[in-house]
Design a protein around this motif. Sequence first.
Motif, mmCIF file in Angstrom:
data_model
loop_
_atom_site.group_PDB
_atom_site.id
_atom_site.type_symbol
_atom_site.label_atom_id
_atom_site.label_comp_id
_atom_site.label_asym_id
_atom_site.label_seq_id
_atom_site.Cartn_x
_atom_site.Cartn_y
_atom_site.Cartn_z
ATOM 1 N N GLU A 9 20.511 -25.438 -17.071
ATOM 2 C CA GLU A 9 20.844 -24.449 -18.092
ATOM 3 C C GLU A 9 19.588 -23.761 -18.615
ATOM 4 O OE1 GLU A 9 22.855 -21.957 -20.510
ATOM 5 O OE2 GLU A 9 23.675 -23.270 -18.950
ATOM 6 N N PHE A 10 18.494 -24.525 -18.752
ATOM 7 C CA PHE A 10 17.243 -23.923 -19.203
ATOM 8 C C PHE A 10 16.791 -22.827 -18.239
ATOM 9 C CE2 PHE A 10 12.634 -23.922 -18.368
ATOM 10 C CZ PHE A 10 12.210 -23.252 -19.517
ATOM 11 N N LEU A 11 16.808 -23.117 -16.934
ATOM 12 C CA LEU A 11 16.345 -22.132 -15.960
ATOM 13 C C LEU A 11 17.287 -20.933 -15.882
ATOM 14 C CD1 LEU A 11 14.966 -24.408 -13.105
ATOM 15 C CD2 LEU A 11 13.670 -22.984 -14.692
ATOM 16 N N ARG A 12 18.579 -21.190 -16.156
ATOM 17 C CA ARG A 12 19.506 -20.058 -16.182
ATOM 18 C C ARG A 12 19.130 -19.103 -17.313
ATOM 19 N NH1 ARG A 12 23.919 -22.685 -16.691
ATOM 20 N NH2 ARG A 12 24.475 -22.800 -14.480
ATOM 21 N N ARG A 13 18.801 -19.663 -18.486
ATOM 22 C CA ARG A 13 18.381 -18.810 -19.607
ATOM 23 C C ARG A 13 16.997 -18.216 -19.362
ATOM 24 N NH1 ARG A 13 20.454 -21.735 -25.212
ATOM 25 N NH2 ARG A 13 22.525 -22.342 -24.451
ATOM 26 N N ALA A 14 16.136 -18.991 -18.719
ATOM 27 C CA ALA A 14 14.795 -18.495 -18.411
ATOM 28 C C ALA A 14 14.862 -17.300 -17.475
ATOM 29 C CB ALA A 14 13.953 -19.610 -17.797
ATOM 30 N N LYS A 15 15.847 -17.309 -16.571
ATOM 31 C CA LYS A 15 15.994 -16.203 -15.631
ATOM 32 C C LYS A 15 16.260 -14.892 -16.362
ATOM 33 C CE LYS A 15 16.192 -15.051 -11.245
ATOM 34 N NZ LYS A 15 15.035 -15.260 -10.340
ATOM 35 N N ALA A 16 16.991 -14.974 -17.476
ATOM 36 C CA ALA A 16 17.270 -13.768 -18.250
ATOM 37 C C ALA A 16 16.004 -13.244 -18.940
ATOM 38 C CB ALA A 16 18.357 -14.049 -19.279
ATOM 39 N N LEU A 17 15.124 -14.174 -19.360
ATOM 40 C CA LEU A 17 13.892 -13.773 -20.040
ATOM 41 C C LEU A 17 12.793 -13.392 -19.050
ATOM 42 C CD1 LEU A 17 13.768 -16.548 -22.801
ATOM 43 C CD2 LEU A 17 14.288 -14.127 -23.143
ATOM 44 N N ALA A 18 12.758 -14.059 -17.900
ATOM 45 C CA ALA A 18 11.709 -13.819 -16.906
ATOM 46 C C ALA A 18 12.333 -13.741 -15.520
ATOM 47 C CB ALA A 18 10.660 -14.929 -16.967
ATOM 48 N N PRO A 19 13.029 -12.635 -15.216
ATOM 49 C CA PRO A 19 13.783 -12.553 -13.961
ATOM 50 C C PRO A 19 12.917 -12.584 -12.712
ATOM 51 C CG PRO A 19 13.738 -10.427 -15.085
ATOM 52 C CD PRO A 19 13.178 -11.423 -16.037
ATOM 53 N N GLU A 20 11.632 -12.277 -12.844
ATOM 54 C CA GLU A 20 10.779 -12.223 -11.662
ATOM 55 C C GLU A 20 10.041 -13.534 -11.406
ATOM 56 O OE1 GLU A 20 8.333 -8.930 -12.603
ATOM 57 O OE2 GLU A 20 9.943 -7.453 -12.439
ATOM 58 N N ALA A 21 10.103 -14.485 -12.329
ATOM 59 C CA ALA A 21 9.386 -15.750 -12.180
ATOM 60 C C ALA A 21 10.042 -16.622 -11.111
ATOM 61 C CB ALA A 21 9.343 -16.496 -13.512
ATOM 62 N N VAL A 22 9.225 -17.386 -10.406
ATOM 63 C CA VAL A 22 9.702 -18.322 -9.387
ATOM 64 C C VAL A 22 9.877 -19.689 -10.039
ATOM 65 C CG1 VAL A 22 9.191 -19.392 -7.154
ATOM 66 C CG2 VAL A 22 8.517 -17.017 -7.591
ATOM 67 N N ALA A 23 11.047 -20.314 -9.823
ATOM 68 C CA ALA A 23 11.377 -21.561 -10.523
ATOM 69 C C ALA A 23 11.256 -22.765 -9.588
ATOM 70 C CB ALA A 23 12.786 -21.484 -11.083
ATOM 71 N N LEU A 24 10.618 -23.828 -10.104
ATOM 72 C CA LEU A 24 10.552 -25.120 -9.431
ATOM 73 C C LEU A 24 11.195 -26.156 -10.331
ATOM 74 C CD1 LEU A 24 8.107 -23.454 -8.143
ATOM 75 C CD2 LEU A 24 7.148 -25.677 -7.558
ATOM 76 N N MET A 25 11.808 -27.192 -9.719
ATOM 77 C CA MET A 25 12.504 -28.231 -10.489
ATOM 78 C C MET A 25 11.920 -29.592 -10.151
ATOM 79 S SD MET A 25 15.019 -28.863 -12.618
ATOM 80 C CE MET A 25 16.256 -27.572 -12.504
ATOM 81 N N LEU A 26 11.646 -30.400 -11.212
ATOM 82 C CA LEU A 26 11.227 -31.797 -11.054
ATOM 83 C C LEU A 26 12.421 -32.701 -11.322
ATOM 84 C CD1 LEU A 26 7.762 -31.775 -12.886
ATOM 85 C CD2 LEU A 26 8.152 -32.162 -10.447
ATOM 86 N N THR A 27 12.720 -33.626 -10.386
ATOM 87 C CA THR A 27 13.897 -34.480 -10.519
ATOM 88 C C THR A 27 13.534 -35.930 -10.265
ATOM 89 O OG1 THR A 27 14.567 -34.481 -8.185
ATOM 90 C CG2 THR A 27 15.246 -32.606 -9.512
ATOM 91 N N GLY A 28 14.380 -36.826 -10.777
ATOM 92 C CA GLY A 28 14.266 -38.242 -10.450
ATOM 93 C C GLY A 28 14.898 -38.525 -9.100
ATOM 94 N N HIS A 29 14.620 -39.716 -8.547
ATOM 95 C CA HIS A 29 15.145 -40.071 -7.227
ATOM 96 C C HIS A 29 16.661 -40.096 -7.209
ATOM 97 C CE1 HIS A 29 11.372 -40.907 -5.198
ATOM 98 N NE2 HIS A 29 10.957 -41.542 -6.282
ATOM 99 N N GLY A 30 17.284 -40.406 -8.317
ATOM 100 C CA GLY A 30 18.738 -40.503 -8.338
ATOM 101 C C GLY A 30 19.426 -39.206 -8.678
ATOM 102 N N ASP A 31 18.690 -38.093 -8.712
ATOM 103 C CA ASP A 31 19.254 -36.819 -9.172
ATOM 104 C C ASP A 31 19.496 -35.827 -8.033
ATOM 105 O OD1 ASP A 31 19.258 -37.598 -11.775
ATOM 106 O OD2 ASP A 31 17.260 -36.806 -12.204
ATOM 107 N N LEU A 32 19.726 -36.303 -6.811
ATOM 108 C CA LEU A 32 19.855 -35.394 -5.680
ATOM 109 C C LEU A 32 21.020 -34.435 -5.856
ATOM 110 C CD1 LEU A 32 18.858 -34.474 -2.947
ATOM 111 C CD2 LEU A 32 20.304 -36.222 -1.882
ATOM 112 N N ASP A 33 22.192 -34.957 -6.283
ATOM 113 C CA ASP A 33 23.345 -34.068 -6.472
ATOM 114 C C ASP A 33 23.059 -33.025 -7.549
ATOM 115 O OD1 ASP A 33 24.719 -35.395 -4.542
ATOM 116 O OD2 ASP A 33 25.828 -36.686 -5.930
#
Length: 367
Positions: free
Chosen positions: A65-89
């Motif tokens: 949800e954060f990156l969805r809102r961030a896209k509205a504020l910074a549509p040209e920025a490239v997004a990367l996500m950090l996840t835990g091992h159990g967060d594949l889905d």
Amino acid sequence: MPQCAKILVVDDDPAVLDALRRSLGRCYDLETALGPEQGLAALADNGPFAVIISDLRMPGLSGVEFLRRAKALAPEAVALMLTGHGDLDAAMEAINEGHIFRFLTKPCPPPILSRSLDAALTQYRLAAADRDLLRVTLENARLKDDVERIMRHDLKTPLTTIISLPQVLRLAENLDDDQRDMLSLIEDAGYTVLAMVNLSTALFKMERDQYVLDPVAVDLVPIVAKIFAAHADTAENHGLALELAVGGRPAAPGKPFLVRGEELLCYSMLANLLANAVEASPDGGRVAVDMRQAGDMASIAIANQGAVPPSVRDRFFEKYATAGKTKGTGLGTYSARRIALAHGGDIAMATSEAGGTVVTVSLPRAL
């Protein structure tokens, strides 16, 4: 123009942010935000950012949800996500929902994170270069349109002089008939060029669906006769027969064939189509025009015994489609169809090696 290289890292764990600042702060222009709310504030107040790195699991707002809102504020920025091992889905959902460039598992070794940041910055710069190229292309197109409009406007002033001077000189009493004929030729040439300038303005507006037609009753018989006269020498040299019929019978002198349109546009449309027919017709052939009425519409069939080359048959009315003409631009049939459409009509083409080519124009009748 300078391209942004700032990176925003958003996580709800201060220890993670401190570790990233120590490992990456000397190599990258890095800013950190503790949690999604601070991240959104940083985007609004301290942007632009080229890359945004977000943790997936955060209180208040998820990383998705954060990156969805961030896209509205910074549509040209490239997004990367950090996840835990159990967060594949959840990570896959983030890719689908949040337009994520890449996701990384925690803890992420600094070399892997650095390579991912370099790839993200490259992606950002490539996208920025594409945007700059598109902007320059659009600016050049607008500049070209502006220059053409200015030229069309400015040409009319000297043309007015060219047209008016023969009218004044013809008043002199010491001119012989040949001199008066030459003045008439100059005047006619001036009017022809002025008509071409006005036509180019009309076609420019048609391209942008801005043209407003001012239709009147137009007699096509003298128009076709005038165009045939312009091709008389070519027809004689190649043994071509130029034939005009109304309802399948030779056109009768003084009998009009009326459509609803603008005379200059109708002349230009038919001149283009007939020039193509004359050029495509084999020596000793015939170019025949047959005008008929069908309900509220009129049809003008232009036939010749040459076949359209297979390479352009499917693109016959497209811009720049041409074959076999060293000086052809591929704009004649395109502009002719634009004119027919502007009149509320259309043009169709049928061709074969055995039967030749028939181009049929449909236009509203003058009722």
